[in-house]
Enzyme design. Structure first.
Site, PDB file in Angstrom:
ATOM      1  N   HIS A  18      36.566 106.145 -39.161  1.00 34.28           N
ATOM      2  CA  HIS A  18      37.328 107.369 -39.461  1.00 34.28           C
ATOM      3  C   HIS A  18      38.829 107.052 -39.427  1.00 34.28           C
ATOM      4  CE1 HIS A  18      39.006 111.386 -39.086  1.00 34.28           C
ATOM      5  NE2 HIS A  18      37.857 111.848 -39.558  1.00 34.28           N
TER       6      HIS A  18
ATOM      7  N   GLU B 234      37.480 110.015 -47.461  1.00 34.80           N
ATOM      8  CA  GLU B 234      38.267 110.892 -46.586  1.00 34.80           C
ATOM      9  C   GLU B 234      39.769 110.707 -46.865  1.00 34.80           C
ATOM     10  OE1 GLU B 234      35.728 112.799 -43.783  1.00 34.80           O
ATOM     11  OE2 GLU B 234      37.381 111.853 -42.745  1.00 34.80           O
TER      12      GLU B 234
HETATM   13  P1  PGA Z   1      38.877 118.521 -41.332  1.00 37.76           P
HETATM   14  O1  PGA Z   1      38.436 117.095 -40.786  1.00 37.76           O
HETATM   15  O2  PGA Z   1      37.635 119.197 -41.835  1.00 37.76           O
HETATM   16  O3  PGA Z   1      39.504 119.204 -40.172  1.00 37.76           O
HETATM   17  O4  PGA Z   1      39.834 118.268 -42.459  1.00 37.76           O
HETATM   18  C1  PGA Z   1      37.598 116.300 -41.584  1.00 37.76           C
HETATM   19  C2  PGA Z   1      37.486 114.918 -41.049  1.00 37.76           C
HETATM   20  O5  PGA Z   1      38.350 114.453 -40.286  1.00 37.76           O
HETATM   21  O6  PGA Z   1      36.514 114.254 -41.380  1.00 37.76           O
END
Ligand code: PGA
Length: 227
Positions: free
Chosen positions: A96, A153
């Protein structure tokens, strides 16, 4: 198959998780899930066992937000795939952007985490930005690449309330497919009940990683009704 992955990040203590579970469980029976929908709940590690009842329900699985790049052994403080292998955990988020940013994780460390997951029958949900796709794929063997789910992401859309445009998400999928082959493709970045329905219902997207919107059980339940 649509995978809806709830990433609680470092939010909620035990009491708050119990409240979340109480509220979410009471709404669960009202959902009319497609047979092919799977909800993957990734709570903070100390609260994993609180989810055992919920995760025994159809359509619900357990995941972790990270794990150790090392095998079982003398690595004080690290929780590895082997430790998790008989705890009901089926998925692990790896790489992540918050791990890469705050914990300085490299593509090679992330690749080691993928390897540990696969050796212990845990499916890695491998997070990448568009810029990381090629280098991250290069750190994995063909067999390893074929065992992951890739989550696109874009950092500029995480936690902002505004998701990326469908065109961009689909263009990135082409890049991911070229680098990884045909693996499940997940999108994450401000997915919530207000997200464009063309994104939520796109057959080209195999699931969503949900941060902020999973913290409120009502918001999360509302999102789930769109699938
Ligand atoms: P968010 O986070 O939905 O708050 O944008 C998503 C993530 O970090 O995968």
């Amino acid at each position: 198959m649509k995978h809806i992955i709830a990433n609680f990040k470092s939010n909620k203590n035990r009491v708050e998780i119990e409240e979340w579970l109480h509220s979410f469980s009471s709404q669960l029976s009202t959902f009319n899930f497609q047979l092919s929908t799977e909800i993957v709940l990734c709570p903070p590690l100390p609260h994993l066992s609180l989810f055992s009842d919920l995760s025994s329900q159809p359509h619900i699985s357990l995941g972790v937000q990270d794990l150790s790049p090392f095998p079982a052994g003398a690595y004080t403080g690290a929780v590895g795939a082997h430790n998790l292998s008989d705890s009901g955990v089926r998925y692990a988020i790896v790489g992540h952007s918050e791990r890469r940013k705050y914990f300085h994780e490299t593509n090679q460390e992330v690749a080691n985490k993928v390897r540990e997951c696969l050796a212990n029958s845990i499916t890695p949900i491998l997070c990448v930005t568009r810029e990381e796709v090629i280098a991250q794929a290069g750190a994995l063997s063909d067999v390893e690449k074929s065992g992951v789910m890739v989550a696109f992401e874009p950092v500029e859309h995480i936690g902002t309330g505004t998701s990326d445009a469908l065109d961009n998400i689909l263009e990135t999928k082409e890049q991911v497919t070229r680098a990884f082959g045909s693996v499940p493709y997940i999108y994450g970045g401000s997915v919530n009940p207000q997200t464009d329905i063309s994104i939520l219902q796109s057959p080209a997207i195999d699931g969503f990683l949900v941060g902020t919107a999973c913290l409120d059980p009502n918001q999360f339940s509302k999102l789930l009704t769109t699938f």
